[in-house]
Design a protein around this motif. Structure first.
Motif: not given
Length: 133
Positions: A25, A27, A115, A119, A122
């Motif tokens: 990703t 990030d 992180q 996320q 997702q």
């Protein structure tokens, strides 16, 4: 890192080949999928235990949580959540084990704790939509 036969038990072996897909990703969270033949055949509890032991023994990860999950197609998997520290930074690693008669699939995500928390939705989506039947 996967199966061979010794005595009557299955064990993990580093030379076993597997298919791998990895993405990152923006990030910095890495999401990956690995698959290998379920040969010799092992049931999901075996693979979960073998992977859990390998993560603890080889990777220095601590198991934080273990739970069952299902994908949209109804296939049941086991999610393992691990943690470890690198310096002052805590890292999280999520790994879901799905097993069919022919294949073992690992859906993985890892990154810093911050992180991984950002996320989380997702990652949940990727697990839920993996390998629909």
């Amino acid at each position: 890192s996967f199966p061979t036969r010794r005595s009557s038990d299955l064990e993990l072996e580093d030379r076993y080949s597997y298919t791998e897909y990895r993405a990152t990703t923006a990030d910095g969270v890495v999401i990956g999928i690995r698959a290998f033949d379920n040969d010799p055949k092992g049931e999901r509890p075996f693979w979960v235990r073998a992977i859990e032991n390998r993560m603890r023994d080889s990777g220095g990860y601590a198991l934080l949580e273990k739970r069952e999950v299902k994908n949209r197609g109804g296939l049941t998997g086991t999610e393992l959540r691990f943690g470890h520290d690198e310096g002052d930074e805590p890292y999280l690693y999520r790994l879901v084990v799905f097993v069919t008669d022919k294949r073992v699939f690992l859906v993985e995500a890892g990154g810093t704790k911050a992180q991984m928390e950002r996320q989380g939705e997702q990652i949940d989506w990727a697990i839920k939509n993996f390998l629909q039947r």
